[in-house]
Design an enzyme around this catalytic site. Sequence first.
Site, PDB file in Angstrom:
ATOM      1  CB  THR A 141     -22.976 -11.905  -4.637  1.00  0.00           C
ATOM      2  OG1 THR A 141     -21.764 -12.638  -4.426  1.00  0.00           O
ATOM      3  CG2 THR A 141     -24.069 -12.401  -3.727  1.00  0.00           C
ATOM      4  CE1 TYR A 184      -4.046   1.806  -4.182  1.00  0.00           C
ATOM      5  CE2 TYR A 184      -1.678   1.818  -4.500  1.00  0.00           C
ATOM      6  CZ  TYR A 184      -2.764   1.686  -3.676  1.00  0.00           C
ATOM      7  OH  TYR A 184      -2.568   1.427  -2.347  1.00  0.00           O
ATOM      8  CB  SER A 242      -0.897   0.018   1.242  1.00  0.00           C
ATOM      9  OG  SER A 242      -1.524   1.289   1.353  1.00  0.00           O
ATOM     10  CG  ASN A 254     -12.278   5.713   3.153  1.00  0.00           C
ATOM     11  OD1 ASN A 254     -13.186   6.425   3.575  1.00  0.00           O
ATOM     12  ND2 ASN A 254     -11.268   6.206   2.482  1.00  0.00           N
ATOM     13  CE  LYS A 305     -12.164   0.766   0.890  1.00  0.00           C
ATOM     14  NZ  LYS A 305     -12.059   1.259  -0.498  1.00  0.00           N
ATOM     15  CG  ASN A 345     -20.868  -8.337  -7.200  1.00  0.00           C
ATOM     16  OD1 ASN A 345     -19.660  -8.247  -7.390  1.00  0.00           O
ATOM     17  ND2 ASN A 345     -21.379  -8.648  -6.024  1.00  0.00           N
TER      18      ASN A 345
HETATM   19  P1  ATR Z   1     -14.108  -3.326  -1.265  1.00  0.00           P
HETATM   20  O1  ATR Z   1     -14.416  -2.759   0.058  1.00  0.00           O
HETATM   21  O2  ATR Z   1     -12.689  -3.035  -1.717  1.00  0.00           O
HETATM   22  O3  ATR Z   1     -15.101  -2.982  -2.310  1.00  0.00           O
HETATM   23  P2  ATR Z   1     -15.336  -5.864  -0.817  1.00  0.00           P
HETATM   24  O4  ATR Z   1     -16.446  -5.127  -0.141  1.00  0.00           O
HETATM   25  O5  ATR Z   1     -14.752  -7.054  -0.153  1.00  0.00           O
HETATM   26  O6  ATR Z   1     -14.100  -4.902  -1.082  1.00  0.00           O
HETATM   27  O7  ATR Z   1     -15.843  -6.225  -2.295  1.00  0.00           O
HETATM   28  C1  ATR Z   1     -15.087  -7.044  -3.117  1.00  0.00           C
HETATM   29  C2  ATR Z   1     -15.723  -7.152  -4.491  1.00  0.00           C
HETATM   30  O8  ATR Z   1     -14.893  -8.009  -5.284  1.00  0.00           O
HETATM   31  C3  ATR Z   1     -17.112  -7.763  -4.503  1.00  0.00           C
HETATM   32  O9  ATR Z   1     -17.838  -7.247  -5.584  1.00  0.00           O
HETATM   33  C4  ATR Z   1     -16.799  -9.245  -4.729  1.00  0.00           C
HETATM   34  O10 ATR Z   1     -17.865 -10.020  -5.279  1.00  0.00           O
HETATM   35  P3  ATR Z   1     -18.960 -10.678  -4.291  1.00  0.00           P
HETATM   36  O11 ATR Z   1     -19.851  -9.555  -3.842  1.00  0.00           O
HETATM   37  O12 ATR Z   1     -19.656 -11.693  -5.142  1.00  0.00           O
HETATM   38  O13 ATR Z   1     -18.180 -11.291  -3.145  1.00  0.00           O
HETATM   39  C5  ATR Z   1     -15.696  -9.115  -5.749  1.00  0.00           C
HETATM   40  N1  ATR Z   1     -14.884 -10.331  -5.827  1.00  0.00           N
HETATM   41  C6  ATR Z   1     -13.978 -10.778  -4.921  1.00  0.00           C
HETATM   42  N2  ATR Z   1     -13.423 -11.929  -5.346  1.00  0.00           N
HETATM   43  C7  ATR Z   1     -13.990 -12.220  -6.563  1.00  0.00           C
HETATM   44  C8  ATR Z   1     -13.830 -13.264  -7.522  1.00  0.00           C
HETATM   45  N3  ATR Z   1     -12.960 -14.248  -7.337  1.00  0.00           N
HETATM   46  N4  ATR Z   1     -14.574 -13.202  -8.660  1.00  0.00           N
HETATM   47  C9  ATR Z   1     -15.459 -12.205  -8.874  1.00  0.00           C
HETATM   48  N5  ATR Z   1     -15.651 -11.189  -8.003  1.00  0.00           N
HETATM   49  C10 ATR Z   1     -14.928 -11.186  -6.864  1.00  0.00           C
END
Ligand code: ATR
Length: 278
Positions: A156, A219, A21, A91, A70, A154
């Site tokens: 999900t 980034y 980071s 955040n 978050k 998404n």
């Molecule tokens: P942030 O706070 O950075 O947004 P997060 O709330 O954990 O992090 O969200 C992660 C995102 O990456 C979500 O959209 C997640 O999809 P799900 O809602 O289905 O969990 C997505 N994500 C993480 N791993 C993934 C994967 N292997 N394939 C597709 N989407 C993924």
Amino acid sequence: MINIDATTKIYGLIGQGISGSYSPFIHNTLNKYMGINSVYVCFETSNIEEAIKGGIALGISGFNITTPFKQKAIPFLKDINTQVKLLNSTNTLVYKKDGYKGYNTDYYGFLELLKRNNINVQNKKILVIGAGGTSSTICKVLDDLMITELHIANRTVKKADIIKENLNSIKKIYTMNLDEIDEEYDIIIQTTTVGFGNSKIPIDIEKIKKCTYAIDVIYGKEDTTFIKECKNKSIQTINGLDMLFYQGVKAYELFNDIKVSEKIINDCKNELYKKVYD
Ligand code: ATR
């Protein structure tokens, strides 16, 4: 470099996979310019509740919160501001008596990214990939800027539906699975945590026939796979460094209850860009 002593205030980043980071660099560089006696470090953890309790016990002055906490951090906060309530994503945590108050500076960070890259989103059709904390913030920015049409894809879909329920300006909002996207968008914004380094990206870019801009909130010096694939299709690309920087400046102002001058912001930004790209 500040002299660390018994009065030095401690701030830090809580998240997973944060060893690369640039937040410590941003905050510690601002400390240098502002002459403030504080340090900013990284706290890698898998347990957000214990991390926040530990912060209270040790008197850590504030935190930034990143993936995947978050949204998950919110139940453990003493207070949240109205923006966090609305966005369901925080955040930035500022220590107040007996606990932390949650803020959201990603909203400002994304607005600045659009502004600094001259991206006009009004009357545009936009695809947001992902429906986590970062996505919900970005979708709200787009809602406030009154874009024409928003697609949220998404893994999900239910989570995309929840984001949709909280938006009220955009007339056409569609939620879908990652393989149900259209062929044409003005802008695509990648917010998922997949796509670092050479990892596979969550949508099939080959499906995209027309797109002007692609933004990846990830980034770094190296292009993500998403950015690389978009460049191959001659789409203009922007990574998340501006968003990171400006959310960091806003968090710094909240931590210290001060306003940072435009000159110091620009000097710090130049140092960050040198550090990342030189
Ligand atoms: P942030 O706070 O950075 O947004 P997060 O709330 O954990 O992090 O969200 C992660 C995102 O990456 C979500 O959209 C997640 O999809 P799900 O809602 O289905 O969990 C997505 N994500 C993480 N791993 C993934 C994967 N292997 N394939 C597709 N989407 C993924």
